[in-house]
Design a protein around this motif. Structure first.
Motif, PDB file in Angstrom:
ATOM      1  N   VAL A 117       0.845  -1.192   0.000  1.00  0.00           N
ATOM      2  CA  VAL A 117       0.000   0.000   0.000  1.00  0.00           C
ATOM      3  C   VAL A 117       0.886   1.250   0.000  1.00  0.00           C
ATOM      4  N   ASP A 118       0.306   2.345  -0.427  1.00  0.00           N
ATOM      5  CA  ASP A 118       1.053   3.598  -0.521  1.00  0.00           C
ATOM      6  C   ASP A 118       0.834   4.506   0.680  1.00  0.00           C
ATOM      7  N   LEU A 119      -0.267   4.284   1.410  1.00  0.00           N
ATOM      8  CA  LEU A 119      -0.615   5.166   2.519  1.00  0.00           C
ATOM      9  C   LEU A 119      -1.550   4.428   3.473  1.00  0.00           C
ATOM     10  N   ILE A 120      -1.385   4.695   4.771  1.00  0.00           N
ATOM     11  CA  ILE A 120      -2.274   4.144   5.795  1.00  0.00           C
ATOM     12  C   ILE A 120      -3.060   5.293   6.410  1.00  0.00           C
ATOM     13  N   MET A 121      -4.381   5.130   6.496  1.00  0.00           N
ATOM     14  CA  MET A 121      -5.244   6.135   7.116  1.00  0.00           C
ATOM     15  C   MET A 121      -5.718   5.596   8.463  1.00  0.00           C
ATOM     16  N   ASP A 122      -5.453   6.333   9.512  1.00  0.00           N
ATOM     17  CA  ASP A 122      -5.905   5.964  10.858  1.00  0.00           C
ATOM     18  C   ASP A 122      -7.343   6.409  11.048  1.00  0.00           C
ATOM     19  N   ALA A 123      -8.227   5.440  11.229  1.00  0.00           N
ATOM     20  CA  ALA A 123      -9.628   5.747  11.525  1.00  0.00           C
ATOM     21  C   ALA A 123     -10.109   4.841  12.645  1.00  0.00           C
ATOM     22  N   THR A 124      -9.175   4.469  13.506  1.00  0.00           N
ATOM     23  CA  THR A 124      -9.512   3.554  14.588  1.00  0.00           C
ATOM     24  C   THR A 124     -10.016   4.334  15.796  1.00  0.00           C
ATOM     25  N   ASP A 125     -10.393   3.605  16.833  1.00  0.00           N
ATOM     26  CA  ASP A 125     -10.983   4.260  17.998  1.00  0.00           C
ATOM     27  C   ASP A 125     -10.226   3.938  19.282  1.00  0.00           C
ATOM     28  N   ASN A 126      -8.983   3.429  19.142  1.00  0.00           N
ATOM     29  CA  ASN A 126      -8.273   3.074  20.371  1.00  0.00           C
ATOM     30  C   ASN A 126      -6.771   3.272  20.214  1.00  0.00           C
ATOM     31  N   PHE A 127      -6.154   3.530  21.337  1.00  0.00           N
ATOM     32  CA  PHE A 127      -4.742   3.877  21.398  1.00  0.00           C
ATOM     33  C   PHE A 127      -3.852   2.709  20.989  1.00  0.00           C
ATOM     34  N   GLU A 128      -4.189   1.505  21.433  1.00  0.00           N
ATOM     35  CA  GLU A 128      -3.326   0.349  21.166  1.00  0.00           C
ATOM     36  C   GLU A 128      -3.147   0.109  19.670  1.00  0.00           C
ATOM     37  N   THR A 129      -4.251   0.148  18.920  1.00  0.00           N
ATOM     38  CA  THR A 129      -4.159  -0.089  17.480  1.00  0.00           C
ATOM     39  C   THR A 129      -3.335   0.987  16.802  1.00  0.00           C
ATOM     40  N   ARG A 130      -3.464   2.228  17.259  1.00  0.00           N
ATOM     41  CA  ARG A 130      -2.668   3.310  16.666  1.00  0.00           C
ATOM     42  C   ARG A 130      -1.164   3.071  16.867  1.00  0.00           C
ATOM     43  N   MET A 131      -0.781   2.539  18.010  1.00  0.00           N
ATOM     44  CA  MET A 131       0.634   2.272  18.226  1.00  0.00           C
ATOM     45  C   MET A 131       1.122   1.132  17.337  1.00  0.00           C
ATOM     46  N   VAL A 132       0.257   0.168  17.081  1.00  0.00           N
ATOM     47  CA  VAL A 132       0.598  -0.903  16.140  1.00  0.00           C
ATOM     48  C   VAL A 132       0.748  -0.323  14.734  1.00  0.00           C
ATOM     49  N   ILE A 133      -0.202   0.536  14.328  1.00  0.00           N
ATOM     50  CA  ILE A 133      -0.109   1.202  13.024  1.00  0.00           C
ATOM     51  C   ILE A 133       1.227   1.934  12.917  1.00  0.00           C
ATOM     52  N   ASN A 134       1.587   2.639  13.977  1.00  0.00           N
ATOM     53  CA  ASN A 134       2.815   3.425  13.986  1.00  0.00           C
ATOM     54  C   ASN A 134       4.042   2.544  13.741  1.00  0.00           C
ATOM     55  N   ASP A 135       4.116   1.406  14.434  1.00  0.00           N
ATOM     56  CA  ASP A 135       5.268   0.517  14.276  1.00  0.00           C
ATOM     57  C   ASP A 135       5.284  -0.168  12.913  1.00  0.00           C
ATOM     58  N   VAL A 136       4.118  -0.570  12.418  1.00  0.00           N
ATOM     59  CA  VAL A 136       4.046  -1.165  11.077  1.00  0.00           C
ATOM     60  C   VAL A 136       4.498  -0.141  10.041  1.00  0.00           C
ATOM     61  N   SER A 137       4.049   1.101  10.205  1.00  0.00           N
ATOM     62  CA  SER A 137       4.440   2.169   9.292  1.00  0.00           C
ATOM     63  C   SER A 137       5.947   2.360   9.258  1.00  0.00           C
ATOM     64  N   GLN A 138       6.554   2.386  10.421  1.00  0.00           N
ATOM     65  CA  GLN A 138       8.002   2.581  10.493  1.00  0.00           C
ATOM     66  C   GLN A 138       8.757   1.370   9.952  1.00  0.00           C
ATOM     67  N   LYS A 139       8.289   0.197  10.269  1.00  0.00           N
ATOM     68  CA  LYS A 139       8.967  -1.027   9.831  1.00  0.00           C
ATOM     69  C   LYS A 139       8.935  -1.167   8.312  1.00  0.00           C
ATOM     70  N   LEU A 140       7.785  -0.847   7.694  1.00  0.00           N
ATOM     71  CA  LEU A 140       7.634  -1.008   6.248  1.00  0.00           C
ATOM     72  C   LEU A 140       7.852   0.295   5.476  1.00  0.00           C
ATOM     73  N   GLN A 141       8.153   1.392   6.211  1.00  0.00           N
ATOM     74  CA  GLN A 141       8.443   2.693   5.591  1.00  0.00           C
ATOM     75  C   GLN A 141       7.275   3.199   4.727  1.00  0.00           C
ATOM     76  N   ILE A 142       6.094   3.165   5.324  1.00  0.00           N
ATOM     77  CA  ILE A 142       4.885   3.632   4.652  1.00  0.00           C
ATOM     78  C   ILE A 142       4.292   4.782   5.457  1.00  0.00           C
ATOM     79  N   PRO A 143       4.000   5.924   4.841  1.00  0.00           N
ATOM     80  CA  PRO A 143       3.419   7.049   5.595  1.00  0.00           C
ATOM     81  C   PRO A 143       2.019   6.731   6.101  1.00  0.00           C
ATOM     82  N   TRP A 144       1.652   7.377   7.210  1.00  0.00           N
ATOM     83  CA  TRP A 144       0.285   7.232   7.718  1.00  0.00           C
ATOM     84  C   TRP A 144      -0.179   8.562   8.286  1.00  0.00           C
TER      85      TRP A 144
END
Length: 340
Positions: A117-144
């Motif tokens: 994917v080229d971009l990740i959009m955060d539309a979740t409702d909880n802190f834990e998932t956002r931190m997972v998104i953050n680490d996945v983004s950094q690991k795979l070098q994809i903006p969010w």
């Protein structure tokens, strides 16, 4: 294509070349609630090539006040939000490929969905998932693009690996909102304002106009007529475990995830939060009581009556017992609705 997107092509920031780039891009939207539905609609109307949506919930009547894609028919059919979103998006723009995934956005699932994917959009409702998104983004070098709203308040920040501080860095600087729509309510204009900020940034990234990306963390309160834009360049932390010089991506590790377990012989699920910390039970009781929840507590725990047979008992360390269910996903949803 020119006629459908003619007004967008006329806009100098996109033009014909930018529109062609947008049409070849793939965006992952995590969450199909208010922000997810709005983000998806804007991107599909803009002619994105492909959208993947993941959500674990289904459409309820209370969603209709602000979640713009859904209808009373979706409520009657109890359609999963991802499925309902796909159905309506197909009627808006049949040329866009929309994939729907019903389920929890776990680290394993997100790593799999995010590849390509080229971009990740955060539309979740909880802190834990956002931190997972953050680490996945950094690991795979994809903006969010981070986005959150509750009440009349909203915030957004664009995170580009290697260029901006990540969400883990921001936690050292900005106290993020802990309320949820279920505990603080929400008005639709706040949702629309966050969607506008997120999708404007998304179009810049998809059209590859990187120089115009907003470099500030924005927050606002529409009811109190407040708007703040903070420069975040100094928030970059070279020792950050998510984006620093030696990243370990801590929120992808199993031991740092929320722990759930069904208690033997009881209609109860225990949840332990991923991060340690102490909750002010007195403050939480006042907040929930003001919102109509029936609470009862002592210095050690707080009991909160929920809908039907369900009840949540919260301890000072953030651990909770959700009574009235053996469903781990349901229990996790209840926990995040009450505690954010």
């Amino acid at each position: 294509m020119n006629e459908r997107y003619s007004r967008q092509i006329l806009f100098p920031g996109i033009g014909k070349e930018g529109q062609e780039k947008i049409s070849g891009k793939h965006v992952l939207i995590i969450g199909a609630g208010a922000l997810g539905a709005g983000n998806a609609e804007v991107l599909v109307r803009s002619g994105i090539g492909k959208v993947t949506i993941i959500d674990r919930d289904y459409v309820e009547e209370s969603n209709l006040q602000r979640q713009q894609l859904y209808t009373e028919e979706d409520v009657a059919e109890k359609l999963p939000k991802a499925v309902a979103a796909k159905k309506h998006l197909a009627m808006i723009n049949s040329a866009v490929k929309v994939q729907a995934h019903i389920g929890d956005a776990t680290p394993e699932v997100l790593e799999d969905l995010t590849r390509g994917v080229d971009l990740i959009m955060d539309a979740t409702d909880n802190f834990e998932t956002r931190m997972v998104i953050n680490d996945v983004s950094q690991k795979l070098q994809i903006p969010w693009i981070y986005g959150a709203c509750v009440g009349s308040f909203g915030m957004s920040f664009t995170i580009v690996p290697g260029k901006t501080p990540c969400l883990n860095c921001l936690l050292r600087t900005i106290p993020l909102q802990g309320l949820t729509c279920d505990t603080g309510g929400i008005i639709s204009p706040a949702v629309q304002m966050v969607i506008a900020h997120q999708t404007a940034e998304a179009l810049k990234i998809l059209a590859e106009d990187w120089d115009t990306l907003r470099k500030t963390f924005v927050s606002f309160d529409l009811w109190r007529n407040q708007y703040t834009s903070l420069k975040m360049s100094k928030a970059i932390n070279k020792d950050c475990l998510s984006c620093g010089s030696n990243p370990t991506y801590p929120y992808l590790e199993h031991e740092n995830r929320t722990k759930t377990a069904v208690l033997c012989g009881r209609d109860t699920v225990q949840i332990r939060p991923s991060a340690s910390g102490e909750i002010s039970l007195e403050q939480l009781a006042r907040q929930l009581s003001s919102l109509g929840y029936k609470t009862k507590g002592n210095p050690y725990l707080l009991s909160v009556e929920l809908e039907g047979r369900e009840r949540i008992v919260i301890f000072k360390d953030g651990r909770a017992l959700i009574h009235g269910t053996k469903d781990l996903t349901r229990a996790k949803t209840v926990y995040q609705k009450i505690l954010g």
